[in-house]
Design a protein around this motif. Structure first.
Motif, PDB file in Angstrom:
ATOM      1  N   ASP A 128     -67.517  58.844  40.152  1.00 48.61           N
ATOM      2  CA  ASP A 128     -68.429  59.887  39.641  1.00 48.61           C
ATOM      3  C   ASP A 128     -69.573  60.146  40.622  1.00 48.61           C
ATOM      4  OD1 ASP A 128     -69.330  57.266  38.835  1.00 48.61           O
ATOM      5  OD2 ASP A 128     -70.797  58.209  37.511  1.00 48.61           O
ATOM      6  N   HIS A 129     -69.643  59.333  41.694  1.00 50.19           N
ATOM      7  CA  HIS A 129     -70.700  59.512  42.700  1.00 50.19           C
ATOM      8  C   HIS A 129     -70.192  60.050  44.034  1.00 50.19           C
ATOM      9  CE1 HIS A 129     -74.044  57.408  40.511  1.00 50.19           C
ATOM     10  NE2 HIS A 129     -72.998  57.172  39.756  1.00 50.19           N
ATOM     11  N   ASP A 229     -77.266  54.364  40.038  1.00 52.74           N
ATOM     12  CA  ASP A 229     -76.992  53.752  38.734  1.00 52.74           C
ATOM     13  C   ASP A 229     -77.817  52.491  38.505  1.00 52.74           C
ATOM     14  OD1 ASP A 229     -75.328  55.712  37.903  1.00 52.74           O
ATOM     15  OD2 ASP A 229     -73.464  54.633  38.288  1.00 52.74           O
ATOM     16  N   HIS A 274     -78.034  60.760  36.746  1.00 54.40           N
ATOM     17  CA  HIS A 274     -77.312  61.053  35.505  1.00 54.40           C
ATOM     18  C   HIS A 274     -78.188  61.647  34.405  1.00 54.40           C
ATOM     19  CE1 HIS A 274     -73.381  59.541  36.570  1.00 54.40           C
ATOM     20  NE2 HIS A 274     -73.804  58.326  36.835  1.00 54.40           N
TER      21      HIS A 274
HETATM   22 ZN    ZN Z   1     -72.638  56.737  37.793  1.00 54.61          ZN
END
Ligand code: ZN
Length: 295
Positions: A128-129, A229, A274
């Motif tokens: 997701d990055h 994160d 996020h």
């Molecule tokens: Zn993430």
């Protein structure tokens, strides 16, 4: 002071900017996704987190996928690229990947073409990055940014290529191998400067080598910190609010305690990957807890 509950639906994209020394930093967007609220909050009870990040009927919460553009003279840097488009319908559905915007589209809005990007810096290699840095062209995988030098933590590159059982759901080898094969990928360790005035600190905890990235640390004027994160949203600023995804919870707690305090003390501008509503925010001490001041 507490911040308003997170949005349930994707807000309109706004290309907000901040400055850190000579760097001009723009919040980009690669869309949104939804993940299980309990996973994003670990041991924090739902009776608490639902008030901060309201959940949909399927128990998911909305998350942004927010790369940042940092420009200084001829340096055109993308920090974290986003989730990208190489997703089968099944996984788009499971992770509720919402292509409300794309990295290339938000860069274009900022006046930057993929060919203009000189550096791409990743904090870790979860899909997701970094999914957006490799695109499919005519059935072949190719870099989105053909002229950029790409950077990622060494341990993260290794894990992406050979994740093993526990890590497998979070990595895809093809997010890094097309770059490595072309000699476009530099592995980093420890404290590393891809450019003067931009510093990657490999911390671990969330993943083996997750890093925070500072801009203008120690320089005159503001300092910015890309939290990745380590602090996924502006609602996760108390050190014990650790995601269930984190591999090493004890290390996460130590890293978060140390870096949240450091950022609060120094008044650094936080860049949130996020958080749906806050691209930027300063963490401040509020008695025994921390609070967010918007920038
Ligand atoms: Zn993430």
């Amino acid at each position: 002071m507490s911040i308003a509950p997170a949005s349930l639906e994707p807000p309109r994209y706004a290309p907000r900017k901040v400055r850190a020394g000579e760097w001009e930093i723009t919040a980009l967007s690669d869309g949104h996704m939804r993940l299980d609220g309990g996973s994003m909050w670990g041991v924090v009870p739902a009776a608490m987190w639902r008030a901060w990040t309201p959940s949909a009927p399927d128990n998911t919460i909305l998350l942004a996928l927010r790369p940042f553009l940092a420009v200084r003279g001829k340096d055109v840097v993308v920090i974290e690229v986003g989730i990208g488009a190489r997703w089968e319908p099944k996984w788009r559905r499971i992770y509720q990947i919402l292509a409300t915007e794309t990295l290339a589209g938000s860069l274009r809005a900022a006046g930057v073409a993929p060919e203009d990007v000189t550096h791409v810096v990743a904090s870790h290699c979860h899909w997701d990055h970094i999914g957006a840095q490799v695109v499919e062209r005519g059935g072949k995988l190719a870099p989105l940014f053909p002229n950029a030098r790409h950077f990622a933590p060494a341990v993260e590159i290794d894990v992406a290529k050979k994740p093993g059982h526990a890590r497998a759901p979070s990595y895809r080898a093809e997010d890094v191998t097309p770059l490595e094969e072309r000699g476009m990928l530099t592995a980093y360790t420890g404290v590393f400067e891809p450019l003067p005035g931009m510093r990657c600190h490999v911390l671990g905890g969330h993943s083996d080598g997750v890093s925070v990235i500072t801009l203008n640390e120690g320089g005159a004027g503001e300092t910015a910190i890309f939290w990745s994160d380590v602090v996924p949203t502006a609602h996760h600023i108390q050190p014990p609010y650790i995601m269930a995804y984190d591999l090493d919870v004890v290390r996460s707690f130590d890293v978060r305690s140390q870096w949240i305090e450091r950022a609060a003390k120094a008044g650094w501008i936080g860049l949130f990957y996020h958080d749906v509503d806050h691209a930027f925010g300063r963490i401040a001490r509020d008695g025994r807890r921390y609070a967010l001041a918007t920038v």
